[in-house]
Design an enzyme around this catalytic site. Structure first.
Site, PDB file in Angstrom:
ATOM      1  N   LYS A 209       0.857  -1.188   0.000  1.00  0.00           N
ATOM      2  CA  LYS A 209       0.000   0.000   0.000  1.00  0.00           C
ATOM      3  C   LYS A 209       0.885   1.228   0.000  1.00  0.00           C
ATOM      4  O   LYS A 209       1.690   1.420   0.902  1.00  0.00           O
ATOM      5  CB  LYS A 209      -0.931   0.045   1.217  1.00  0.00           C
ATOM      6  N   GLU A 287       7.680  -0.854  12.434  1.00  0.00           N
ATOM      7  CA  GLU A 287       8.733   0.156  12.618  1.00  0.00           C
ATOM      8  C   GLU A 287       7.990   1.465  12.820  1.00  0.00           C
ATOM      9  O   GLU A 287       7.456   2.040  11.884  1.00  0.00           O
ATOM     10  CB  GLU A 287       9.662   0.187  11.405  1.00  0.00           C
ATOM     11  N   CYS A 321      12.209   9.227  11.006  1.00  0.00           N
ATOM     12  CA  CYS A 321      11.957   8.636  12.316  1.00  0.00           C
ATOM     13  C   CYS A 321      13.219   8.534  13.160  1.00  0.00           C
ATOM     14  O   CYS A 321      13.143   8.453  14.384  1.00  0.00           O
ATOM     15  CB  CYS A 321      11.321   7.253  12.161  1.00  0.00           C
ATOM     16  N   GLU A 419       7.243  13.595  18.891  1.00  0.00           N
ATOM     17  CA  GLU A 419       8.107  13.624  17.710  1.00  0.00           C
ATOM     18  C   GLU A 419       7.730  14.826  16.855  1.00  0.00           C
ATOM     19  O   GLU A 419       6.609  14.933  16.363  1.00  0.00           O
ATOM     20  CB  GLU A 419       7.923  12.320  16.930  1.00  0.00           C
TER      21      GLU A 419
END
Length: 516
Positions: A209, A287, A321, A419
């Site tokens: 996807k 992840e 990330c 974050e």
């Protein structure tokens, strides 16, 4: 051999560019002129197809807001067709030898290298990262195809000496089946390759996807997979708008033909997938988000650290990330380090990502820049000092945020806990090694961490004491096709890359044979 050496050298060089580059001379090609790589359909069972509903959605260039094009908006019914194609292709693909599967991956790798410039241009157009970064990322992605093409021949079992003399025990490794792969918008070619290459190497088939913001680069990779001759149904790549994302993710979890799911995304989405997979006890590799600290101890070599920080923090405008966010600086070098960092941040050029002198481009979308703005404003309201930047760069474009250096950041600020995913550095002063470890481990996430010291004993103490899946000591380049990538705590489950990445797509089977 000569080609392999040349490519290996190119990949190594471009891995540095992928992390950070401002000097590579590039010119953006017209998307319409690309040799068959600009695809608007999804790739299902060896063909590019439109959605059953005929619906499409628009994709925009984040640097200027211009429409790039429209791509097929696949829904659950379309995705079921892709899953069925992968399910039917699995038996024959899994029966091929590792050498045979590796040959297909090798060809895919070579085609990616040959088309790296065009694919990089496409990535810059839909993602906004500078051209040199984008082209370097494509070659970084290709390195996973090269590595796992070789590892396909090295999926080993073992024989275990059984206690009874009349028995023999054999351990076999077998592919799990169809893998549903969900990739992010910030590094679409790299993440597709890091997931699909090991899956294909061991004998799985895949349904990918694509991210709604950046579907074109994954479709270009599908085109190259087709040119590589990978059999129909083995690789399927579907695009969808944001409104269909949740339903397709839910289908991956509920459809028994999908044996495993691999996601790179937010911790919140990871929780949803874990919950939805629970009824089937489905294999998962996650992840998820990070909140990487970077520690500068008193003995740090700032001449080495400052250039490293530039790449680690400002690559892809901080939208990574493993990008460092909370910079912990020991009091003995605090003033010197902040001054050196200030000079570095001021040197960054922000602007058009097609300009070869640009270091930092736009953020991906309005949600992204609104989040950065919210976190910085909260920090300033609570006493943080915006030494450099601290505002939207509206003079450049709607999705640009100034490279920002915040000092006097405290633990109660949202930016210390969330974050930021933007070009913002948060600086905190600390006294002792124990203080640094406490601050570094305060987060519920633990993907990557970095620190700089000239004390070898401290290097080992801190490397072992930090609660994260990856740690860089005097180094911020910590990823590669041969290395395991993954986190502790709420930063995920499982590992990608290296021999560890193969295990996510394998089942371990025991066979016991009686000799009488």
């Amino acid at each position: 051999m000569a080609l392999a050496r040349l490519v290996s050298k190119a990949v190594s060089a471009c891995r540095v560019q992928y992390l950070y580059s401002s000097s590579h001379q590039c010119q953006l090609r017209s998307l319409a002129s690309m040799p068959g790589l600009f695809k608007s359909g999804s790739y299902v069972n060896g063909e590019f197809v439109t959605s059953c509903s005929g619906k499409t959605f628009k994709v925009y260039n984040p640097a200027n807001g211009n429409e790039i094009g429209e791509v097929s908006d696949m829904n659950v019914e379309d995705t079921k067709l892709a899953i069925e194609a992968a399910h039917k292709a699995f038996p024959e693909w899994s029966r091929k030898t590792g050498k045979e599967r590796g040959a297909y991956l090798r060809k895919w790798f070579e085609l990616m290298m040959e088309n790296a410039a065009e694919m990089g241009d496409l990535l810059t157009s839909e993602n906004g990262k500078p051209l040199a970064e984008a082209r370097g990322e494509v070659m970084y992605a290709a390195s996973f195809m090269e590595f796992f093409a070789e590892e396909a021949k090295r999926v080993y079992g073992e024989t275990i000496p059984a206690s009874p003399a009349n028995k023999r025990a054999v351990v076999m490794k077998q592919p799990v089946g169809v893998a549903g792969l969900i990739i992010p918008w910030n590094f679409p070619p790299a993440m597709l390759a890091r997931k699909a290459a090991p899956a294909l190497a061991v004998g799985c088939t895949v349904v990918v996807k694509t991210p709604e913001d950046t579907p074109y680069t994954p479709m270009a990779m599908a085109e190259l997979a087709d040119r590589a001759g990978i059999p129909k149904g083995v690789v399927n790549v579907i695009s969808c708008s944001r409104k269909n994302v949740a339903d397709i993710g839910s289908l991956f979890c509920s459809d028994p033909r999908v044996s495993t799911i691999s996601l790179t995304g937010s911790t919140e989405v990871g929780r949803i997938l874990m919950k939805d997979c629970a009824p089937q006890i489905k294999k998962l590799s996650l992840e998820l988000g990070g909140l990487a600290p970077l520690i500068l101890f008193d003995s740090a070599n700032l001449k080495k650290a400052i250039p490293d920080i530039k790449g680690c923090k400002f690559r892809n405008a901080g939208q990574a990330c493993i990008s460092a966010q909370n910079f912990l600086i020991q009091e003995g070098i605090y003033d010197e380090a902040v001054e050196a960092i200030s000079v570095m941040v001021k040197s960054i050029k922000q602007g058009d990502p097609t300009d070869p002198t640009t270091n930092v481009g736009p953020l991906i979308n309005k949600r992204g820049i609104d989040k950065v703005h919210r976190l910085v404003e909260d920090a300033k309201a609570r006493g943080a000092n915006a030494l450099i930047g601290g505002s939207k760069a509206t003079d450049i474009g709607e999705l640009y945020y100034q490279p920002t250096l915040l000092t006097d950041v405290t633990e109660d600020m949202a930016i210390f806990k969330e974050e930021v995913f933007g070009p913002v550095m948060s600086v905190i002063k600390f006294k002792t090694e124990e203080d640094a470890l406490r601050l570094a481990n305060a987060s519920e996430r633990g993907l990557a961490s970095y620190f700089y010291t000239s004390d070898l004993a401290q290097c080992y103490r801190v490397m072992e004491g930090i609660q994260s899946g990856m740690v860089g000591c005097n180094e911020t380049v910590i990823t590669g096709a041969e290395l395991p990538f993954g986190g502790y705590k709420q930063s995920g489950i499982g590992r990608e890359g290296g021999k560890y990445g193969l295990e996510e797509f394998l089942e371990t089977k025991l066979g016991v044979i009686s000799l009488v």
